[in-house]
Scaffold this active site. Structure first.
Site, PDB file in Angstrom:
ATOM      1  N   GLU A   1      -4.725 -12.121   7.455  1.00 54.10           N
ATOM      2  CA  GLU A   1      -5.608 -10.945   7.478  1.00 54.10           C
ATOM      3  C   GLU A   1      -6.930 -11.185   6.745  1.00 54.10           C
ATOM      4  OE1 GLU A   1      -3.476  -7.598   5.760  1.00 54.10           O
ATOM      5  OE2 GLU A   1      -2.605  -8.806   4.169  1.00 54.10           O
TER       6      GLU A   1
ATOM      7  N   ASP B   1      -7.280  -5.243   7.645  1.00 55.22           N
ATOM      8  CA  ASP B   1      -7.936  -6.175   6.720  1.00 55.22           C
ATOM      9  C   ASP B   1      -8.715  -7.236   7.489  1.00 55.22           C
ATOM     10  OD1 ASP B   1      -7.620  -5.460   3.979  1.00 55.22           O
ATOM     11  OD2 ASP B   1      -5.476  -5.782   4.199  1.00 55.22           O
TER      12      ASP B   1
ATOM     13  N   HIS C   1       0.820  -1.214   0.000  1.00 56.43           N
ATOM     14  CA  HIS C   1       0.000   0.000   0.000  1.00 56.43           C
ATOM     15  C   HIS C   1       0.852   1.260   0.000  1.00 56.43           C
ATOM     16  CE1 HIS C   1      -3.581  -2.339   0.412  1.00 56.43           C
ATOM     17  NE2 HIS C   1      -3.155  -2.904   1.529  1.00 56.43           N
TER      18      HIS C   1
HETATM   19  C1  3PY Z   1      -3.668  -4.380   7.711  1.00 57.94           C
HETATM   20  O1  3PY Z   1      -3.952  -3.956   8.842  1.00 57.94           O
HETATM   21  O2  3PY Z   1      -4.473  -4.947   6.958  1.00 57.94           O
HETATM   22  C2  3PY Z   1      -2.303  -4.231   7.222  1.00 57.94           C
HETATM   23  O3  3PY Z   1      -1.987  -4.754   6.191  1.00 57.94           O
HETATM   24  C3  3PY Z   1      -1.355  -3.405   8.034  1.00 57.94           C
HETATM   25  O4  3PY Z   1      -0.540  -2.680   7.210  1.00 57.94           O
HETATM   26 MG    MG Z   2      -3.575  -5.576   5.058  1.00 57.84          MG
END
Ligand code: 3PY
Ligand code: MG
Length: 261
Positions: free
Chosen positions: A155, A181, A49
């Protein structure tokens, strides 16, 4: 200080220490180096990101090495070619997002580790210059397999279901939670509350799965308060916010004083 001691992050984490890292989204080697020189042991350059491209990563990794911090790169989703390349640039740990299954974990490990653990292709001339310039190739391969770290990001709900198999995958050294996420997935896109009970429960499950498999539990946190709390819960590689948020919050605070409101 000049020059990172080779594979310092892996040595510290494998010895059971807790390490706090910084996180840079801005594609600026100077910003990353500035953060490192304040004393962070490791700095993550976020190419998922964040704004890092190949050219800035090459310079950013070298700047971190020169400043005495371990360079860590988060690669984009499914970009396993960049895993090997970033290690060749001199990164000593890779964070791979959205590792959802043992098959994903295996592909990640294959790109990051030399045989017998994986299938990383040989050619780390830049990395060797920073880490072990006089090592024989076979010695470097063994040292790099131990000294560079693979962080599989957990995630998604699929990853949560498969967390034990991901943690057990040979060549995966650590699990790393992306709480934003995870919170998005667990609420089916309705919320990003990283303190919601189901997210808290998932965080503990992932930490326990890493520990059970003998792997390092890591997590991204938005601030220092949350980072310290996660250390108490057993996490050992912990991020406390990122450069853009820090810059923005410092600027907002400055303007508040200057404008008197
Ligand atoms: C998230 O919290 O999804 C991340 O990838 C942290 O950068
Ligand atoms: Mg993430």
């Amino acid at each position: 200080m000049t020059g990172t001691s080779a594979f310092a992050l892996a040595k510290r984490l494998r010895a059971g220490e807790t390490v706090y890292g910084a996180w840079c989204m801005t594609n600026s080697p100077i910003v990353a180096e500035t953060v490192a020189r304040e004393g962070f042991a490791a700095v993550v350059l976020d190419a998922q990101h964040g704004l890092w491209d190949t050219a800035s990563l090459i310079t950013g990794v070298a700047s971190l090495n020169h400043a005495g911090a371990t360079p860590v790169v988060r690669v984009p989703h499914n970009d396993f070619a960049l895993v090997s390349r970033a290690l060749d640039f001199g990164a000593e740990a890779i964070i791979a997002p959205m590792i959802n299954s043992a098959a994903d974990a295996h592909e990640f490990a294959a790109a990051a580790k030399y045989p017998p653990l994986g299938e990383r292709s040989w050619g780390p001339l830049r990395a060797m210059a920073m880490q072990s310039p006089r090592a024989a190739s076979v010695d470097y391969m063994r040292d790099a397999n131990e000294g560079t770290l693979t962080f599989a990001m957990i995630e998604t709900t699929t990853a949560l279901d498969n967390v034990d198999a991901i943690a057990a995958t040979p060549g995966i050294d650590a699990l790393f939670i992306g709480p934003y996420d995870l919170a998005t997935a667990l609420s089916n896109g309705m919320a990003q509350d990283v303190q919601a009970p189901q997210v808290e429960k998932a965080i503990d499950k992932i930490c326990a799965a890493a520990s059970k498999a003998g792997k390092i539990p890591g997590i991204y946190c938005r601030d220092t308060k949350s980072a310290l709390a996660m250390a108490k819960r057993g996490f050992r590689f912990i991020i406390a916010g990122n450069d853009l948020t820090t810059l923005r919050e410092a600027t907002v605070a400055q303007l508040k004083v200057l404008k008197g409101h």
